[in-house]
Every structure is written in C-alpha cells, then in structure tokens.
Design a protein around this motif. Structure first.
Motif, PDB file in Angstrom:
ATOM      1  N   GLU A  15     -10.847  -4.526  22.298  1.00 46.53           N
ATOM      2  CA  GLU A  15     -11.003  -4.159  23.708  1.00 46.53           C
ATOM      3  C   GLU A  15     -12.345  -3.479  23.940  1.00 46.53           C
ATOM      4  O   GLU A  15     -13.018  -3.717  24.944  1.00 46.53           O
ATOM      5  N   LEU A  16     -12.763  -2.649  23.015  1.00 43.15           N
ATOM      6  CA  LEU A  16     -14.057  -1.996  23.145  1.00 43.15           C
ATOM      7  C   LEU A  16     -15.191  -2.998  23.021  1.00 43.15           C
ATOM      8  O   LEU A  16     -16.200  -2.903  23.738  1.00 43.15           O
TER       9      LEU A  16
ATOM     10  N   ASP B 283     -22.226   2.842  17.456  1.00 47.32           N
ATOM     11  CA  ASP B 283     -21.329   1.876  18.101  1.00 47.32           C
ATOM     12  C   ASP B 283     -20.404   2.505  19.142  1.00 47.32           C
ATOM     13  O   ASP B 283     -20.337   2.057  20.276  1.00 47.32           O
ATOM     14  N   VAL B 284     -19.647   3.512  18.728  1.00 45.54           N
ATOM     15  CA  VAL B 284     -18.615   4.092  19.595  1.00 45.54           C
ATOM     16  C   VAL B 284     -18.811   5.593  19.681  1.00 45.54           C
ATOM     17  O   VAL B 284     -19.061   6.255  18.673  1.00 45.54           O
ATOM     18  N   VAL B 285     -18.687   6.144  20.897  1.00 48.48           N
ATOM     19  CA  VAL B 285     -18.633   7.588  21.079  1.00 48.48           C
ATOM     20  C   VAL B 285     -17.247   7.921  21.618  1.00 48.48           C
ATOM     21  O   VAL B 285     -16.682   7.185  22.433  1.00 48.48           O
ATOM     22  N   SER B 286     -16.694   9.017  21.136  1.00 46.79           N
ATOM     23  CA  SER B 286     -15.337   9.399  21.517  1.00 46.79           C
ATOM     24  C   SER B 286     -15.290  10.891  21.816  1.00 46.79           C
ATOM     25  O   SER B 286     -16.032  11.682  21.224  1.00 46.79           O
ATOM     26  N   LEU B 287     -14.404  11.272  22.733  1.00 43.94           N
ATOM     27  CA  LEU B 287     -14.186  12.674  23.081  1.00 43.94           C
ATOM     28  C   LEU B 287     -12.696  12.971  23.050  1.00 43.94           C
ATOM     29  O   LEU B 287     -11.884  12.163  23.516  1.00 43.94           O
ATOM     30  N   LEU B 288     -12.331  14.131  22.493  1.00 44.78           N
ATOM     31  CA  LEU B 288     -10.974  14.661  22.580  1.00 44.78           C
ATOM     32  C   LEU B 288     -11.047  15.988  23.312  1.00 44.78           C
ATOM     33  O   LEU B 288     -11.817  16.875  22.926  1.00 44.78           O
ATOM     34  N   CYS B 289     -10.243  16.153  24.358  1.00 37.90           N
ATOM     35  CA  CYS B 289     -10.287  17.366  25.168  1.00 37.90           C
ATOM     36  C   CYS B 289      -9.370  18.436  24.584  1.00 37.90           C
ATOM     37  O   CYS B 289      -8.173  18.205  24.379  1.00 37.90           O
ATOM     38  N   LEU B 290      -9.953  19.603  24.309  1.00 41.34           N
ATOM     39  CA  LEU B 290      -9.164  20.775  23.931  1.00 41.34           C
ATOM     40  C   LEU B 290      -8.840  21.633  25.149  1.00 41.34           C
ATOM     41  O   LEU B 290      -7.721  22.094  25.318  1.00 41.34           O
TER      42      LEU B 290
ATOM     43  N   ALA C  42      -7.743  15.157  30.323  1.00 39.48           N
ATOM     44  CA  ALA C  42      -6.883  16.332  30.234  1.00 39.48           C
ATOM     45  C   ALA C  42      -6.745  16.783  28.782  1.00 39.48           C
ATOM     46  O   ALA C  42      -7.020  16.014  27.847  1.00 39.48           O
ATOM     47  N   PRO C  43      -6.332  18.033  28.552  1.00 38.84           N
ATOM     48  CA  PRO C  43      -6.135  18.497  27.174  1.00 38.84           C
ATOM     49  C   PRO C  43      -5.224  17.560  26.382  1.00 38.84           C
ATOM     50  O   PRO C  43      -4.146  17.174  26.842  1.00 38.84           O
ATOM     51  N   GLY C  44      -5.695  17.159  25.203  1.00 37.71           N
ATOM     52  CA  GLY C  44      -4.976  16.224  24.348  1.00 37.71           C
ATOM     53  C   GLY C  44      -5.389  14.781  24.527  1.00 37.71           C
ATOM     54  O   GLY C  44      -5.065  13.936  23.696  1.00 37.71           O
ATOM     55  N   ASP C  45      -6.112  14.469  25.614  1.00 33.57           N
ATOM     56  CA  ASP C  45      -6.578  13.096  25.846  1.00 33.57           C
ATOM     57  C   ASP C  45      -7.742  12.754  24.914  1.00 33.57           C
ATOM     58  O   ASP C  45      -8.555  13.627  24.575  1.00 33.57           O
ATOM     59  N   ILE C  46      -7.845  11.469  24.557  1.00 34.30           N
ATOM     60  CA  ILE C  46      -8.950  10.975  23.737  1.00 34.30           C
ATOM     61  C   ILE C  46      -9.578   9.779  24.426  1.00 34.30           C
ATOM     62  O   ILE C  46      -8.891   8.796  24.747  1.00 34.30           O
ATOM     63  N   GLN C  47     -10.875   9.838  24.639  1.00 32.05           N
ATOM     64  CA  GLN C  47     -11.628   8.748  25.260  1.00 32.05           C
ATOM     65  C   GLN C  47     -12.467   8.051  24.198  1.00 32.05           C
ATOM     66  O   GLN C  47     -13.101   8.703  23.371  1.00 32.05           O
ATOM     67  N   PHE C  48     -12.466   6.706  24.235  1.00 22.55           N
ATOM     68  CA  PHE C  48     -13.329   5.906  23.370  1.00 22.55           C
ATOM     69  C   PHE C  48     -14.206   5.024  24.250  1.00 22.55           C
ATOM     70  O   PHE C  48     -13.711   4.359  25.167  1.00 22.55           O
ATOM     71  N   LEU C  49     -15.530   4.979  23.955  1.00 24.38           N
ATOM     72  CA  LEU C  49     -16.483   4.171  24.708  1.00 24.38           C
ATOM     73  C   LEU C  49     -17.336   3.344  23.760  1.00 24.38           C
ATOM     74  O   LEU C  49     -17.807   3.852  22.734  1.00 24.38           O
ATOM     75  N   ASN C  50     -17.569   2.088  24.117  1.00 27.06           N
ATOM     76  CA  ASN C  50     -18.518   1.235  23.402  1.00 27.06           C
ATOM     77  C   ASN C  50     -19.908   1.530  23.939  1.00 27.06           C
ATOM     78  O   ASN C  50     -20.210   1.239  25.099  1.00 27.06           O
ATOM     79  N   ASN C  51     -20.787   2.075  23.098  1.00 31.76           N
ATOM     80  CA  ASN C  51     -22.127   2.461  23.527  1.00 31.76           C
ATOM     81  C   ASN C  51     -23.008   1.269  23.900  1.00 31.76           C
ATOM     82  O   ASN C  51     -24.065   1.462  24.506  1.00 31.76           O
ATOM     83  N   ARG C  52     -22.599   0.067  23.544  1.00 33.57           N
ATOM     84  CA  ARG C  52     -23.412  -1.104  23.885  1.00 33.57           C
ATOM     85  C   ARG C  52     -23.056  -1.677  25.259  1.00 33.57           C
ATOM     86  O   ARG C  52     -23.825  -2.457  25.818  1.00 33.57           O
TER      87      ARG C  52
END
Length: 357
Positions: free
Chosen positions: A75-76, A153-160, A275-285
């Motif tokens: 999907e990414l 390739d991929v950047v990701s964030l997890l919200c605390l 939101a807290p606990g969410d994880i975002q994944f993005l394709n940098n390309r």
C-alpha cells in the motif's frame, strides 16, 4: 528516460480535499492483533533488557500482524502511500514499552536506520527549543513545518502525547502535485525534474561522507521505468543558494514557489490528527509532509511528543540515481558509530530534558 508529459495518475495521485483518512487510510487493530502484539512484547522482555537494535522479527514474532505489515509495504509503495494504525493503548504501556512495540512493528516492515549524525534509531519529535543552547531543527520546535520529504524509504511517527492545541500532521501526494504542474505549467515541472543542489546539516555531513552540499542536483521529480519518485527539500535547497553553493535561477525559484503553493493548498493537503497510541507510516517517494503550528504546555513532560522511525525497505528498488546523494546508504554505518546503547529510550531521554528544564 523521464517523460514529464505523462501524469502519474491512479491511487497515488490523490487530492486531500477528496479523502477522509479515517475511511481511506486507517487500520484499526483488532482485539486478536492487540493480543498478538502484547504477547510479542512479553516474550521480548523475557529475553532481558534488550537494546533497540537487538529487536528482530524473530524475537518480536507477529504471525498475523506481520502479514498485515507485508501488505502495508504494498500500500505504501503503489497505493496511496500512507497508513494510520490505531488501537494501541496509551494507558497500558510505559513509554519505553511503546518504543519497544514500535520498533518491533518497524522491523517487520524493513530495516530501522539511523536518522542523523547522532546515530539515533528512534527520534523524538518534541519542542525543546527553550531547553537547548544551539538552534534546533523544525521538528524540535513548535513552529509550523512546510511540506518536505524525509530520509530514505519510509518515515513513521508514533504519538505519545498531543499538543495543548494544534500540531496536526499535514500530508499531500507529490504525485498529484506533479500531475497538476505538468497540466498547468510543464516548463516549471521540467525544472523540478532537472533538480537542484541540497544543503545538509553540518553534523550529518561531518559524521557522514563529508559533503555539506550534494555534489549533483537532486531531482524533486523523477521517473525510472515509468515509476514516479519525489524528493522535496525546498528549504535546504534555498539554504544552499543563500550560502553561495549555486546561483538559483528565476525559473528554479518559480518552480519551487509553485510546488509550495500547491502543496499548501487545501485542495491538495490532508490534515491528520494523530492521537496518543496512533502510528503513521508515509512513503517518502510519494508523500510530502509538514505540520501545523501548535501551542504546548510549559512542563516538558506534558508537551506534544512523537517518536519517529526511518525505515529502509530492502524489497523496494533503490532510489533513482538523481535522488541518492542526499540520502546515501554509505552514511548510515558512519552515523551509527555515534549511537550509544539505549540512548533513545523515551524515559531516559525525558529525564535529560526534565533536568535541563
């Protein structure tokens, strides 16, 4: 051969004004999947106090969630280029255990890699501008961030923790911006295919290959065998021009301005409340991302705090040659020399920030 006349189209070229990420890009973890993640954490901790590089798909086994992460790679790569995972309990886990879970998920997606000359595998996106003496990068302040790409390739964030107000994650499809440019102003699109030099941070350069400015132009848009790839660093390109490393032309300025204008348009961007606990994944390309400004708490322990991963996906083709200079794979082992064990664990990191405050 780049054919700038051909639009990217398809699912990758979406408009933010037409999408609802809760419908089009959200994966809600099921009770069974959450149980599998919890069991993987329990098994991992039985092995002792392992450092983040010691977390592997074998000691953080995810038979079902791991298959989802394999589909996530697809999907990414060829879908919309972003996914938000929701369902991790912020109350159930300590910050350090969430870091372990986060890296455990990440290693099923690809290789977790250093993010800077400091060698950190897990970054902390936190406003510390008032706690340090030196100038800080945008992600370490509460200011808005313009649209850009991150490393590899991929950047990701997890919200605390969320901000007091504001701080939405803003993303846009670089493919959709490309398609609009070739439709309305193909000559400026051609300029972005030609690329421009990019200035790196002095620390990253000195601890890496030593090149403060990329030796070749970095293409903002390129296609290899018909596959589109973007690499957008407008601020660092303008830094290189201001520092005298190259003479930016009026056409290059106009092309950068048009990209910024489109990416900051509500027609193109999509704001995501992580939101807290969410994880975002993005394709940098495929995706450019930024952030709205926010107001934060005075106490550093209550401030907006996200953890960040950079992931190299070995199954993906290498970036095109005209985009490789800024993110050289050769830098990674050089940066890794400056990492110290457990340096990124959130509780240890926050103890340092608290002491500074």
């Amino acid at each position: 051969m780049n054919d700038i006349r051909t639009p990217v189209g398809g699912r990758s070229a979406w408009l933010g004004s037409t999408l609802d990420y809760r419908r089009d890009g959200l994966w809600q973890l099921s009770t069974a999947e959450l149980g599998e993640i919890d069991a993987a954490l329990t098994t991992l901790k039985r092995g002792g106090d392992l450092d983040l590089p010691e977390i592997t798909p074998e000691n953080f086994a995810l038979p079902t969630v791991g298959r989802f992460l394999t589909r996530l790679r697809d999907e990414l790569w060829s879908g919309r280029g972003f996914v938000l995972i929701r369902g991790l309990s912020r109350e159930r886990y300590s910050d350090d255990d969430l870091a372990r879970i986060y890296c455990g998920l990440g290693v099923h997606l690809g290789d977790i890699i250093p993010q800077s000359g400091n060698g950190e595998l897990l970054g902390h996106v936190l406003n510390v501008a008032d706690l340090v003496d030196e100038p800080v990068r945008g992600y370490r302040s509460a200011q808005a961030q313009n649209m850009h790409s991150d490393g590899h390739d991929v950047v990701s964030l997890l919200c605390l923790r969320e901000a007091k107000s504001g701080g939405a994650s803003r993303i846009a499809s670089a493919a959709a911006i490309h398609d609009r440019m070739i439709e309305t102003n193909p000559e400026l699109a051609r300029v972005l295919y030609g690329g421009m030099p990019v200035m790196r941070s002095r620390l990253d350069a000195e601890r890496g290959d030593g090149k403060i400015v990329t030796p070749r132009n970095v293409a903002l848009f390129t296609k290899t065998d018909g596959v589109f790839s973007s690499c957008v660093h407008v601020a660092q390109t303008r830094d290189a021009a201001r520092a005298g490393y190259f003479d930016i032309t009026p056409e290059q300025e106009a092309a950068l301005d048009l990209f910024c204008e489109l990416s900051s348009s509500p027609e193109f961007y999509l704001d995501m409340d992580i939101a807290p606990g969410d994880i975002q994944f993005l394709n940098n390309r495929l995706i450019v991302h930024g952030r709205t400004a926010y107001q934060d708490h005075e106490d550093v322990n209550r401030r907006r705090h996200l953890m960040r991963l950079w992931v190299h996906v070995p199954s993906w083709p290498r970036r095109p040659t005209d985009q490789q200079d800024i993110y050289s794979m050769d830098d990674l082992p050089l940066w890794a020399r400056f990492r110290t064990p457990f340096m990124e664990m959130p509780q240890r990191y926050m103890a340092k920030m608290t002491a500074r405050q």
